[in-house]
Design a protein around this motif. Structure first.
Motif, mmCIF file in Angstrom:
data_model
loop_
_atom_site.group_PDB
_atom_site.id
_atom_site.type_symbol
_atom_site.label_atom_id
_atom_site.label_comp_id
_atom_site.label_asym_id
_atom_site.label_seq_id
_atom_site.Cartn_x
_atom_site.Cartn_y
_atom_site.Cartn_z
ATOM 1 N N LEU A 44 0.820 -1.211 0.000
ATOM 2 C CA LEU A 44 0.000 0.000 0.000
ATOM 3 C C LEU A 44 0.857 1.266 0.000
ATOM 4 C CD1 LEU A 44 -2.794 -1.143 2.473
ATOM 5 C CD2 LEU A 44 -2.973 -0.859 -0.021
ATOM 6 N N GLU A 45 2.077 1.184 0.523
ATOM 7 C CA GLU A 45 3.003 2.316 0.517
ATOM 8 C C GLU A 45 3.664 2.508 -0.843
ATOM 9 O OE1 GLU A 45 3.645 4.631 2.826
ATOM 10 O OE2 GLU A 45 2.305 3.801 4.313
ATOM 11 N N GLY A 46 3.467 1.539 -1.758
ATOM 12 C CA GLY A 46 3.985 1.717 -3.110
ATOM 13 C C GLY A 46 5.105 0.798 -3.533
ATOM 14 N N TYR A 47 5.458 -0.181 -2.723
ATOM 15 C CA TYR A 47 6.534 -1.083 -3.100
ATOM 16 C C TYR A 47 6.047 -2.067 -4.157
ATOM 17 C CZ TYR A 47 9.364 1.049 0.378
ATOM 18 O OH TYR A 47 10.088 1.978 1.078
ATOM 19 N N ASP A 48 6.894 -2.295 -5.156
ATOM 20 C CA ASP A 48 6.553 -3.161 -6.278
ATOM 21 C C ASP A 48 6.801 -4.638 -5.988
ATOM 22 O OD1 ASP A 48 6.025 -1.046 -8.342
ATOM 23 O OD2 ASP A 48 8.093 -0.541 -7.830
ATOM 24 N N GLU A 49 7.768 -4.916 -5.140
ATOM 25 C CA GLU A 49 8.142 -6.299 -4.838
ATOM 26 C C GLU A 49 8.408 -6.428 -3.345
ATOM 27 O OE1 GLU A 49 11.510 -7.660 -7.117
ATOM 28 O OE2 GLU A 49 10.862 -6.533 -8.877
ATOM 29 N N ILE A 50 8.048 -7.566 -2.813
ATOM 30 C CA ILE A 50 8.440 -7.945 -1.458
ATOM 31 C C ILE A 50 9.446 -9.069 -1.643
ATOM 32 C CG2 ILE A 50 7.689 -8.838 0.773
ATOM 33 C CD1 ILE A 50 6.483 -6.077 0.032
ATOM 34 N N GLN A 51 10.624 -8.878 -1.105
ATOM 35 C CA GLN A 51 11.689 -9.845 -1.299
ATOM 36 C C GLN A 51 11.553 -11.011 -0.332
ATOM 37 O OE1 GLN A 51 14.482 -9.167 -3.820
ATOM 38 N NE2 GLN A 51 12.455 -8.399 -4.317
ATOM 39 N N HIS A 52 11.626 -12.196 -0.862
ATOM 40 C CA HIS A 52 11.715 -13.458 -0.126
ATOM 41 C C HIS A 52 10.361 -13.911 0.438
ATOM 42 C CE1 HIS A 52 15.905 -12.741 -0.707
ATOM 43 N NE2 HIS A 52 15.875 -11.666 0.055
ATOM 44 N N MET A 53 10.089 -15.160 0.209
ATOM 45 C CA MET A 53 8.799 -15.740 0.590
ATOM 46 C C MET A 53 8.529 -15.631 2.082
ATOM 47 S SD MET A 53 6.032 -16.969 -0.465
ATOM 48 C CE MET A 53 6.309 -17.412 -2.148
ATOM 49 N N ASN A 54 9.572 -15.728 2.911
ATOM 50 C CA ASN A 54 9.312 -15.648 4.346
ATOM 51 C C ASN A 54 8.695 -14.303 4.724
ATOM 52 O OD1 ASN A 54 12.012 -14.569 3.800
ATOM 53 N ND2 ASN A 54 12.233 -14.394 6.016
ATOM 54 N N MET A 55 9.032 -13.238 3.996
ATOM 55 C CA MET A 55 8.455 -11.940 4.306
ATOM 56 C C MET A 55 6.956 -11.914 4.000
ATOM 57 S SD MET A 55 10.713 -10.052 5.639
ATOM 58 C CE MET A 55 12.473 -9.930 5.840
ATOM 59 N N LEU A 56 6.515 -12.707 3.046
ATOM 60 C CA LEU A 56 5.075 -12.797 2.769
ATOM 61 C C LEU A 56 4.365 -13.544 3.895
ATOM 62 C CD1 LEU A 56 5.129 -13.517 -1.061
ATOM 63 C CD2 LEU A 56 4.825 -11.323 0.105
ATOM 64 N N PHE A 57 4.966 -14.612 4.388
ATOM 65 C CA PHE A 57 4.368 -15.330 5.519
ATOM 66 C C PHE A 57 4.304 -14.438 6.753
ATOM 67 C CE2 PHE A 57 4.919 -19.238 3.171
ATOM 68 C CZ PHE A 57 3.932 -20.061 3.680
ATOM 69 N N LEU A 58 5.342 -13.628 6.965
ATOM 70 C CA LEU A 58 5.377 -12.763 8.146
ATOM 71 C C LEU A 58 4.257 -11.736 8.132
ATOM 72 C CD1 LEU A 58 9.217 -12.188 8.456
ATOM 73 C CD2 LEU A 58 7.780 -13.700 9.846
ATOM 74 N N ASN A 59 3.683 -11.465 6.973
ATOM 75 C CA ASN A 59 2.551 -10.543 6.879
ATOM 76 C C ASN A 59 1.453 -10.907 7.869
ATOM 77 O OD1 ASN A 59 1.039 -8.389 5.261
ATOM 78 N ND2 ASN A 59 -0.357 -10.131 5.178
ATOM 79 N N PHE A 60 1.275 -12.173 8.128
ATOM 80 C CA PHE A 60 0.175 -12.648 8.963
ATOM 81 C C PHE A 60 0.530 -12.707 10.443
ATOM 82 C CE2 PHE A 60 -0.272 -14.151 4.669
ATOM 83 C CZ PHE A 60 -1.519 -13.648 4.365
ATOM 84 N N LEU A 61 1.743 -12.264 10.789
ATOM 85 C CA LEU A 61 2.169 -12.264 12.188
ATOM 86 C C LEU A 61 2.232 -10.851 12.763
ATOM 87 C CD1 LEU A 61 4.961 -14.984 12.086
ATOM 88 C CD2 LEU A 61 2.543 -15.243 12.669
ATOM 89 N N GLY A 62 1.770 -9.860 12.012
ATOM 90 C CA GLY A 62 1.737 -8.484 12.500
ATOM 91 C C GLY A 62 3.008 -7.725 12.176
#
Length: 139
Positions: free
Chosen positions: A81-99
């Motif tokens: 939502l802040e404008g980033y085009d990519e989130i690096q590394h799959m673990n960072m996507l999983f961490l989305n759900f941990l706050g």
């Protein structure tokens, strides 16, 4: 495709000589990388990531450049939502759900995924909404 790389100084800093500690210094490096012909900017783990995140993304994209990042002190959804085009590394996507309070500059970014990842319901409404957000923003 060349990608510029920056991080914040400290005990968890990545392997770069481009260490920035203020939003202004981060913006100056975005400008410098773009002037050098870099097409992407990778922001590793800046402290106070949320402060100025939208500005860094907007500056890079106005050049135009893609912004890649490791979200620190924010969820992956907020980074999108802040404008980033990519989130690096799959673990960072999983961490989305941990706050947004987990210290993601330490090995906890891996430990937490191993500990809590198996319990994440990939068919849940929250996962589906997050995937739709990524799709809508072409992340």
């Amino acid at each position: 495709m060349m990608a510029g790389f920056m991080d914040g100084p400290g005990p968890y800093q990545g392997p770069t000589k481009v260490l920035v500690s203020t939003p202004d210094s981060a913006l100056a490096w975005v400008d410098r990388y773009k002037a050098l012909g870099y097409e992407q900017i990778k922001i590793l783990q800046l402290d106070g990531y949320g402060a100025g995140a939208r500005d860094r993304a907007a500056r890079a994209r106005a050049r135009p450049a893609r912004v890649r990042a490791h979200p620190v002190h924010m969820t992956a959804a907020r980074a999108v939502l802040e404008g980033y085009d990519e989130i690096q590394h799959m673990n960072m996507l999983f961490l989305n759900f941990l706050g947004d309070t987990l210290e993601t500059r330490t090995p906890m970014r891996f430990i937490a995924v191993g500990r809590y990842g198996p319990d994440l319901d990939l068919a849940s409404d929250s996962v589906r909404a997050f995937l739709q957000l990524l799709k809508d923003h072409k992340t």
